[in-house]
Motif scaffolding. Structure first.
Motif, mmCIF file in Angstrom:
data_model
loop_
_atom_site.group_PDB
_atom_site.id
_atom_site.type_symbol
_atom_site.label_atom_id
_atom_site.label_comp_id
_atom_site.label_asym_id
_atom_site.label_seq_id
_atom_site.Cartn_x
_atom_site.Cartn_y
_atom_site.Cartn_z
ATOM 1 N N ARG A 1 14.302 5.505 1.011
ATOM 2 C CA ARG A 1 15.026 5.584 -0.233
ATOM 3 C C ARG A 1 14.936 3.989 -0.808
ATOM 4 N NH1 ARG A 1 20.075 6.781 2.963
ATOM 5 N NH2 ARG A 1 19.672 9.046 3.743
ATOM 6 N N ALA A 2 14.772 2.641 -0.219
ATOM 7 C CA ALA A 2 14.750 1.510 -0.563
ATOM 8 C C ALA A 2 13.478 1.356 -1.106
ATOM 9 C CB ALA A 2 16.312 0.576 -0.384
ATOM 10 N N ARG A 3 12.609 1.693 -0.539
ATOM 11 C CA ARG A 3 10.942 0.884 -0.562
ATOM 12 C C ARG A 3 10.501 0.424 -2.388
ATOM 13 N NH1 ARG A 3 7.629 6.323 0.678
ATOM 14 N NH2 ARG A 3 7.940 7.108 -1.083
ATOM 15 N N HIS A 4 11.113 0.846 -3.074
ATOM 16 C CA HIS A 4 10.979 0.702 -4.246
ATOM 17 C C HIS A 4 11.425 -0.694 -4.410
ATOM 18 C CE1 HIS A 4 14.933 2.611 -5.162
ATOM 19 N NE2 HIS A 4 14.409 2.035 -6.148
ATOM 20 N N THR A 5 12.253 -1.227 -3.859
ATOM 21 C CA THR A 5 12.523 -2.577 -4.604
ATOM 22 C C THR A 5 12.336 -3.153 -3.504
ATOM 23 O OG1 THR A 5 14.624 -2.136 -2.511
ATOM 24 C CG2 THR A 5 15.291 -1.180 -4.654
ATOM 25 N N TYR A 6 11.335 -3.459 -2.980
ATOM 26 C CA TYR A 6 10.813 -4.353 -2.210
ATOM 27 C C TYR A 6 9.518 -5.608 -3.355
ATOM 28 C CZ TYR A 6 7.256 -6.815 0.645
ATOM 29 O OH TYR A 6 7.250 -8.164 1.111
ATOM 30 N N ASP A 7 10.476 -6.461 -2.735
ATOM 31 C CA ASP A 7 9.378 -7.175 -3.582
ATOM 32 C C ASP A 7 8.090 -8.103 -3.186
ATOM 33 O OD1 ASP A 7 8.517 -9.232 -5.692
ATOM 34 O OD2 ASP A 7 10.666 -10.628 -5.405
ATOM 35 N N PRO A 8 6.709 -7.211 -3.151
ATOM 36 C CA PRO A 8 6.331 -8.227 -2.196
ATOM 37 C C PRO A 8 5.923 -9.625 -2.554
ATOM 38 C CG PRO A 8 5.419 -6.881 -4.052
ATOM 39 C CD PRO A 8 6.217 -6.737 -4.251
ATOM 40 N N ARG B 1 14.797 -7.595 8.194
ATOM 41 C CA ARG B 1 16.171 -7.565 8.842
ATOM 42 C C ARG B 1 17.094 -7.672 8.424
ATOM 43 N NH1 ARG B 1 14.398 -11.972 10.839
ATOM 44 N NH2 ARG B 1 14.191 -11.714 12.839
ATOM 45 N N VAL B 2 17.928 -7.975 7.461
ATOM 46 C CA VAL B 2 18.698 -7.716 6.634
ATOM 47 C C VAL B 2 19.424 -6.511 6.691
ATOM 48 C CG1 VAL B 2 19.804 -7.683 4.013
ATOM 49 C CG2 VAL B 2 18.293 -9.853 4.793
ATOM 50 N N ILE B 3 18.624 -5.349 6.314
ATOM 51 C CA ILE B 3 18.406 -3.776 5.963
ATOM 52 C C ILE B 3 19.040 -3.775 6.957
ATOM 53 C CG2 ILE B 3 17.235 -1.535 6.039
ATOM 54 C CD1 ILE B 3 16.317 -2.557 3.611
ATOM 55 N N ALA B 4 18.367 -3.702 8.594
ATOM 56 C CA ALA B 4 18.427 -3.215 9.583
ATOM 57 C C ALA B 4 19.444 -3.712 10.157
ATOM 58 C CB ALA B 4 17.439 -3.976 10.582
ATOM 59 N N ASP B 5 20.369 -5.008 9.984
ATOM 60 C CA ASP B 5 21.497 -5.570 10.386
ATOM 61 C C ASP B 5 22.927 -5.078 9.936
ATOM 62 O OD1 ASP B 5 23.180 -7.491 11.642
ATOM 63 O OD2 ASP B 5 22.946 -9.033 9.993
ATOM 64 N N ARG B 6 21.986 -4.783 8.182
ATOM 65 C CA ARG B 6 23.223 -4.118 7.910
ATOM 66 C C ARG B 6 23.627 -2.273 8.330
ATOM 67 N NH1 ARG B 6 24.312 -8.358 6.218
ATOM 68 N NH2 ARG B 6 24.120 -9.304 4.128
ATOM 69 N N ASP C 1 20.495 5.688 16.585
ATOM 70 C CA ASP C 1 20.669 6.045 15.433
ATOM 71 C C ASP C 1 21.031 4.769 14.660
ATOM 72 O OD1 ASP C 1 22.366 8.466 16.571
ATOM 73 O OD2 ASP C 1 23.892 7.617 16.763
ATOM 74 N N VAL C 2 21.027 3.941 15.146
ATOM 75 C CA VAL C 2 20.343 2.869 13.967
ATOM 76 C C VAL C 2 18.981 2.799 13.205
ATOM 77 C CG1 VAL C 2 20.093 0.318 13.859
ATOM 78 C CG2 VAL C 2 22.266 1.497 14.982
ATOM 79 N N VAL C 3 17.676 2.586 14.414
ATOM 80 C CA VAL C 3 16.616 3.386 13.683
ATOM 81 C C VAL C 3 16.636 4.070 13.037
ATOM 82 C CG1 VAL C 3 14.138 3.584 14.681
ATOM 83 C CG2 VAL C 3 15.717 2.569 16.285
ATOM 84 N N GLN C 4 16.970 5.208 13.203
ATOM 85 C CA GLN C 4 17.086 6.475 12.030
ATOM 86 C C GLN C 4 17.806 6.218 10.756
ATOM 87 O OE1 GLN C 4 14.926 8.845 12.221
ATOM 88 N NE2 GLN C 4 14.658 8.481 13.877
ATOM 89 N N ASP C 5 18.870 5.642 11.065
ATOM 90 C CA ASP C 5 19.301 5.685 9.599
ATOM 91 C C ASP C 5 18.750 4.098 8.653
ATOM 92 O OD1 ASP C 5 20.984 5.393 7.456
ATOM 93 O OD2 ASP C 5 22.914 4.165 8.650
ATOM 94 N N ALA D 1 0.964 -1.435 0.036
ATOM 95 C CA ALA D 1 -0.206 0.018 0.014
ATOM 96 C C ALA D 1 0.390 1.213 -0.352
ATOM 97 C CB ALA D 1 -1.203 0.200 1.564
ATOM 98 N N ALA D 2 1.967 1.541 0.744
ATOM 99 C CA ALA D 2 2.768 2.676 1.070
ATOM 100 C C ALA D 2 3.087 2.815 -0.338
ATOM 101 C CB ALA D 2 3.847 2.147 1.981
ATOM 102 N N GLN D 3 3.981 1.508 -1.073
ATOM 103 C CA GLN D 3 4.162 1.319 -2.672
ATOM 104 C C GLN D 3 3.525 2.027 -3.185
ATOM 105 O OE1 GLN D 3 5.632 -2.485 -2.976
ATOM 106 N NE2 GLN D 3 7.970 -1.811 -3.007
#
Length: 182
Positions: free
Chosen positions: A114-121, A130-135, A103-107, A67-69
């Protein structure tokens, strides 16, 4: 509810000690006592209840992201609010200091934006998050370590360090000249 990308594969061979290096009792989490195969199956099925709750949450978050996309700002705001505690947990697992988790949360939130268009439903949203937060948590650890290697916080050493260019003869009059505006 199982995620669409997860596929159950039936096992067509008996669980025996010949196949695994451990016995069926060790697979069930017991030591010493014998456990029957129905007991192992019952314990495995009990664990899947939590998996169903995670799958349900993943489906809900995935629907919010879709829905956000599509441009729904209310769904996007709700999704980001739901993600904050999850991101904090990922940061804690990476041993991020409590004063740096924000700082991690904001990042992570900026990266999601910035990358929401790359999410594959068709894939797991929680896995993607999890991958984004971990990185981002790893990036913060690296950045912090680089800063600690280059910067020294020693206020007493700074105060006790003599300024070699200072002229004691000029003293206070030099300080007064620096503060006056012409």
């Amino acid at each position: 509810m199982v995620h669409p990308t997860v596929r159950a594969v039936p096992i067509d061979f008996p669980l025996s000690t010949d196949l695994f290096c451990v016995g069926p009792a060790a697979l069930a989490g017991h030591r010493g006592s014998s456990v029957s195969k129905p007991e192992i199956i019952r314990r495995t099925m009990a664990k899947s209840i939590a998996d169903e709750a995670v799958a349900e949450r993943d489906g809900h978050w995935s629907a919010l992201m879709v829905a956000a996309q599509a441009g729904d700002s209310a769904a996007y705001e709700e999704l980001l609010r739901h993600c904050v505690p999850f991101i904090k947990n990922v940061a804690r697992r990476r041993s991020i200091a409590a004063d740096r988790t924000d700082d991690v949360v904001q990042d992570v939130l900026l990266t999601i934006h910035r990358a929401r268009h790359t999410y594959d439903p068709s894939r797991s949203f929680i896995g993607w998050l999890r991958v984004i937060a971990d990185r981002r948590a790893i990036d913060l650890v690296r950045r912090t370590l680089r800063q600690e290697l280059r910067e020294v916080h020693a206020p007493l050493a700074f105060e006790n360090h003599a300024d070699e260019t200072a002229d004691p003869a000029r003293g206070v009059s030099h300080a007064d000249d620096a503060t006056t505006v012409s």
